[in-house]
Design an enzyme around this catalytic site. Structure first.
Site, PDB file in Angstrom:
ATOM      1  N   VAL A  13       0.843  -1.184   0.000  1.00  0.00           N
ATOM      2  CA  VAL A  13       0.000   0.000   0.000  1.00  0.00           C
ATOM      3  C   VAL A  13       0.880   1.236   0.000  1.00  0.00           C
ATOM      4  CG1 VAL A  13      -0.174   0.182   2.511  1.00  0.00           C
ATOM      5  CG2 VAL A  13      -2.002   1.089   1.096  1.00  0.00           C
ATOM      6  N   SER A  14       0.443   2.255  -0.712  1.00  0.00           N
ATOM      7  CA  SER A  14       1.084   3.570  -0.677  1.00  0.00           C
ATOM      8  C   SER A  14      -0.011   4.590  -0.466  1.00  0.00           C
ATOM      9  CB  SER A  14       1.829   3.843  -1.994  1.00  0.00           C
ATOM     10  OG  SER A  14       0.917   3.867  -3.075  1.00  0.00           O
TER      11      SER A  14
END
Length: 555
Positions: A13-14
């Site tokens: 995830v970013s």
């Protein structure tokens, strides 16, 4: 019956993916549902937060790298991702990672794209992608070489920008590039306002023949300049560190040998005209090369004795910075231990440039060796230090019992009660058991103590080379203060000798004393022991003591 595969999930995830709705929890939930529907065993979830899939190297994504390392350990059969862009958005990384999975027969499943490489034909396809990855890597290498060749033909520099120059572009904290120069220079680099003047000054000063490389290094360091080191180099404690370092005679020599400063570049061993601005003239560069060749020979003041033996060769160290000192013999025949002022790039050392006669320090070390004495109960004291008394007693009882069995079985064999083949087999088993009944720390310390007990006789019969070998057996370093007290102030014992030094005492008539309390108060102790010299026990330099304590807390 469907085969129960061992599945792991890779979830990433970013900040952008959170907005898209690909949260870690959502990805994990879908992975759990997929395993349940396919009767797969959920083994592990690899979570990687805040890492972009655009990065061009597997090593920059630690969790991703750990997953690929675990693939070789046969811990899972299939990797599940939410979408392929969670896995990688970089073609090189994608192909390289699929090559690794294919090598170990591991499938890859994407939930959203409905891609399933977990079946035999899918694994075969993954292996084919791996073969293509190898071809792609080789082709990419060829293209890179072509690109480097083209840059060289255009006069552009390949590699790190030398000291004295800087790029026309700068990178901010976000990794974004911003142009410094308007317009950009043809080569993409230009002369640094301050470093350029310093680099030009190096050539001008050295060409005059009135200064040395060591003095030039000190001149740069005093002005606050540092190297552009990007490699991992060992510090005083042997730890690999990178980043700017102090200039040394070696780094200055590299600058003076570099034709880049005369407007040329080197590519594949050939000199080519550079597109950058020259810092010095070709005439000045040639003059400096001539001066370097003249000064490259051994100094006339030194004897040509490369194989000369020194008692503390490989052992003597500066007490302030902990770095090794050199030994040299001059034409006069006098030998000295030296702290080389411009051979360090770690830190400024108060002892830089200090020298002390070899015979002075060697005499102190010989007095130290003669002063070491062990009491009648030294082995018991050593046992209490290494906390192995109970273990030694247990091993001793088992050894005695095994030896008794060997004697008893020999009598039975002599009486003809067991055949020779059976006797040989059991005898070998007992002998192997006897060999394994040892306590490594105890045995090493006992051998070290026995050497100390026999040391006076060994030392008196040994020549210089043999005495050095004895010291190398006992010690890792001898720390010398070449600035204030000009004496040995500490020794660093090898691990087996650490408890021996702790229980050793100095003979009453000795002029040198070893303080057998190690520097550290930690349970593991320290292998650095302080030394006092002189009739009246010259007070040791407290500053140096604290430095040693800080640098070698527990070795």
């Amino acid at each position: 019956m469907t085969e129960c595969k061992r599945a792991v999930a890779y979830v990433r995830v970013s900040s952008a993916s959170q907005v898209e709705g690909y949260s870690l929890d959502a990805q994990e939930r879908l992975f759990t549902e997929l395993c349940k529907n396919r009767d797969w065993q959920s083994v592990r979830i690899y979570r990687e937060e805040g890492k972009s899939a655009h990065v061009d190297s597997i090593h920059k994504r630690l969790v991703f790298r750990k997953l690929l390392e675990d693939a070789a350990k046969d811990e899972f059969d299939v990797v599940v991702v939410h979408t392929l862009d969670r896995w990688s958005r970089n073609l090189t990384v994608t192909l390289e990672s699929l090559k690794i999975l294919g090598r170990y027969g591991i499938g890859l499943v994407s939930i959203v794209e409905n891609l399933d490489y977990s079946k035999p034909d899918g694994i075969l396809f993954t292996q084919m992608l791996g073969a293509f990855a190898q071809y792609f890597s080789e082709a990419l290498s060829t293209h890179v070489r072509k690109g480097l060749d083209q840059r060289a033909y255009e006069g552009k520099h390949n590699g790190c920008i030398p000291f004295g120059y800087e790029s026309c572009w700068e990178t901010n904290e976000k990794g974004e590039k911003k142009q410094r120069c308007e317009p950009e220079h043809q080569s993409g680099i230009h002369i640094h306002p301050k470093e350029g003047q310093a680099a030009e000054g190096l050539f001008r000063r050295y060409s005059a023949g009135t200064t040395t490389l060591s003095q030039l290094a000190a001149w740069l360091n005093e002005q606050g300049f540092r190297t552009r080191n990007t490699k991992n180099l060992p510090d005083a404690n042997g730890n690999l560190v990178s980043g700017p370092r102090l200039f040394t005679s070696s780094s200055v020599r590299n600058i003076l040998h570099n034709p880049f400063y005369a407007g040329q570049i080197t590519h594949r061993g050939k000199l080519m005209p550079g597109a950058h601005e020259a810092l010095i003239s070709q005439e000045l560069f040639d003059l400096v090369q001539l001066t370097l060749r003249k000064n490259s020979g051994r100094s006339e003041t030194l004897k040509a004795l490369p194989d000369r033996e020194y008692l503390l060769k490989g052992l003597v160290r500066c007490a302030y910075c902990g770095m090794p000192m050199w030994a040299q013999t001059y034409k006069s025949g006098n030998s000295y231990y030296r702290e080389h002022k411009a051979s360090r790039s770690i830190q400024e050392c108060p002892g830089h440039g200090g020298t002390i006669a070899c015979h002075v320090i060697d005499k102190q070390v010989r007095e130290l060796v003669s002063a070491i004495e062990l009491g009648p109960r030294w082995l018991e004291e050593v046992l209490s230090i290494i906390s192995l008394k109970d273990e030694v007693d247990r091993v001793k009882k088992e050894r005695d019992l095994t030896i008794t069995k060997l004697h008893r079985m020999a009598r039975v064999f002599m009486d003809g009660l067991i055949p020779e083949e059976e006797y040989s087999r059991q005898k070998k088993l007992l002998e192997l058991s006897l060999e394994s009944l040892v306590v490594p720390d105890y045995d090493a310390a006992q051998k070290a103590g026995n050497l100390i007990l026999n040391l006076p006789e060994l030392w008196s019969k040994a020549n210089l080379s043999e005495q050095r070998k004895i010291l190398l057996t006992m010690l890792d370093a001898v720390y010398v203060d070449v600035k204030e007290h000009r004496s040995v102030i500490a020794v660093k014992a090898k691990p087996p000798f650490r408890p021996i030094f702790q229980v050793a005492v100095s003979k009453k008539e000795s002029k040198i004393h070893i303080l057998n309390e190690p520097l550290s108060h930690e349970p593991s102790g320290s292998s650095v022991f302080l030394v006092e010299t002189g009739e009246g026990r010259t007070p040791r330099p407290e500053k140096v003591t604290q430095d040693l304590l800080q640098d070698y807390p527990s070795i």
